[in-house]
Design a protein around this motif. Sequence first.
Motif, mmCIF file in Angstrom:
data_model
loop_
_atom_site.group_PDB
_atom_site.id
_atom_site.type_symbol
_atom_site.label_atom_id
_atom_site.label_comp_id
_atom_site.label_asym_id
_atom_site.label_seq_id
_atom_site.Cartn_x
_atom_site.Cartn_y
_atom_site.Cartn_z
ATOM 1 N N UNK A 189 47.987 32.769 43.854
ATOM 2 C CA UNK A 189 46.531 32.568 43.887
ATOM 3 C C UNK A 189 45.813 33.915 43.841
ATOM 4 N N UNK A 190 46.339 34.896 44.566
ATOM 5 C CA UNK A 190 45.746 36.233 44.550
ATOM 6 C C UNK A 190 45.771 36.817 43.138
ATOM 7 N N UNK A 191 46.879 36.671 42.470
ATOM 8 C CA UNK A 191 46.989 37.181 41.103
ATOM 9 C C UNK A 191 46.057 36.438 40.152
ATOM 10 N N UNK A 192 45.936 35.131 40.321
ATOM 11 C CA UNK A 192 45.028 34.336 39.497
ATOM 12 C C UNK A 192 43.582 34.782 39.698
ATOM 13 N N UNK A 193 43.199 35.024 40.938
ATOM 14 C CA UNK A 193 41.837 35.497 41.231
ATOM 15 C C UNK A 193 41.624 36.892 40.660
ATOM 16 N N UNK A 194 42.634 37.733 40.755
ATOM 17 C CA UNK A 194 42.524 39.091 40.233
ATOM 18 C C UNK A 194 42.334 39.081 38.708
ATOM 19 N N UNK A 195 43.024 38.166 38.031
ATOM 20 C CA UNK A 195 42.894 38.094 36.567
ATOM 21 C C UNK A 195 41.609 37.422 36.128
ATOM 22 N N UNK A 196 41.068 36.506 36.942
ATOM 23 C CA UNK A 196 39.879 35.726 36.581
ATOM 24 C C UNK A 196 38.853 35.761 37.702
ATOM 25 N N UNK A 220 36.812 32.407 39.454
ATOM 26 C CA UNK A 220 37.226 32.200 40.844
ATOM 27 C C UNK A 220 36.019 32.205 41.766
ATOM 28 N N UNK A 221 35.081 33.119 41.513
ATOM 29 C CA UNK A 221 33.877 33.179 42.329
ATOM 30 C C UNK A 221 33.045 31.902 42.139
ATOM 31 N N UNK A 222 32.932 31.443 40.908
ATOM 32 C CA UNK A 222 32.168 30.220 40.646
ATOM 33 C C UNK A 222 32.815 28.999 41.312
ATOM 34 N N UNK A 236 31.957 29.222 44.988
ATOM 35 C CA UNK A 236 30.572 28.808 45.237
ATOM 36 C C UNK A 236 30.456 27.287 45.153
ATOM 37 N N UNK A 237 31.116 26.697 44.158
ATOM 38 C CA UNK A 237 31.078 25.237 44.011
ATOM 39 C C UNK A 237 31.687 24.524 45.202
ATOM 40 N N UNK A 238 32.820 25.020 45.669
ATOM 41 C CA UNK A 238 33.467 24.409 46.841
ATOM 42 C C UNK A 238 32.575 24.572 48.066
ATOM 43 N N UNK A 239 31.967 25.745 48.226
ATOM 44 C CA UNK A 239 31.050 25.966 49.346
ATOM 45 C C UNK A 239 29.868 25.019 49.303
ATOM 46 N N UNK A 240 29.315 24.813 48.114
ATOM 47 C CA UNK A 240 28.187 23.895 47.951
ATOM 48 C C UNK A 240 28.601 22.465 48.324
#
Length: 131
Positions: free
Chosen positions: A103-110, A114-116, A119-123
Amino acid sequence: MSDKSQSMQSGMESAVGKASEGTQQAAAAAMDKAHDLASTAGKKMDEATSALGERVKSVAGSLRERGPSEGMLGNASGMVADSLDNAGRYLQEEGIVGMAEDVTELIRRNPIPAMLVGVGIGYMLAKLFRS
């Protein structure tokens, strides 16, 4: 300085030294205990993840046995069973640490997607807990 005040000063220094030593020993013992607890929790998490992987693979086997074997539904159930098998194997082999690294690597690449997603999950969570 009088002998009495020197004696008091050395007594206080000695008391402070002993208190400091006791605090250091207590901190070291607490760190050891925390390390042991973290190690035990990590082992239990790995065992639970492995057991979950085995159950997912078992569900895949049940789907293969009981699901349709021909036609479009047969193909779909076979693909789902294969996906469940792969997911179960992944859970067993990688464990929590491997998944976190992936997951860390996926977030690092994208980072932007990942931020969007975050934000969607937080909403969604905010909407869920407001109701």
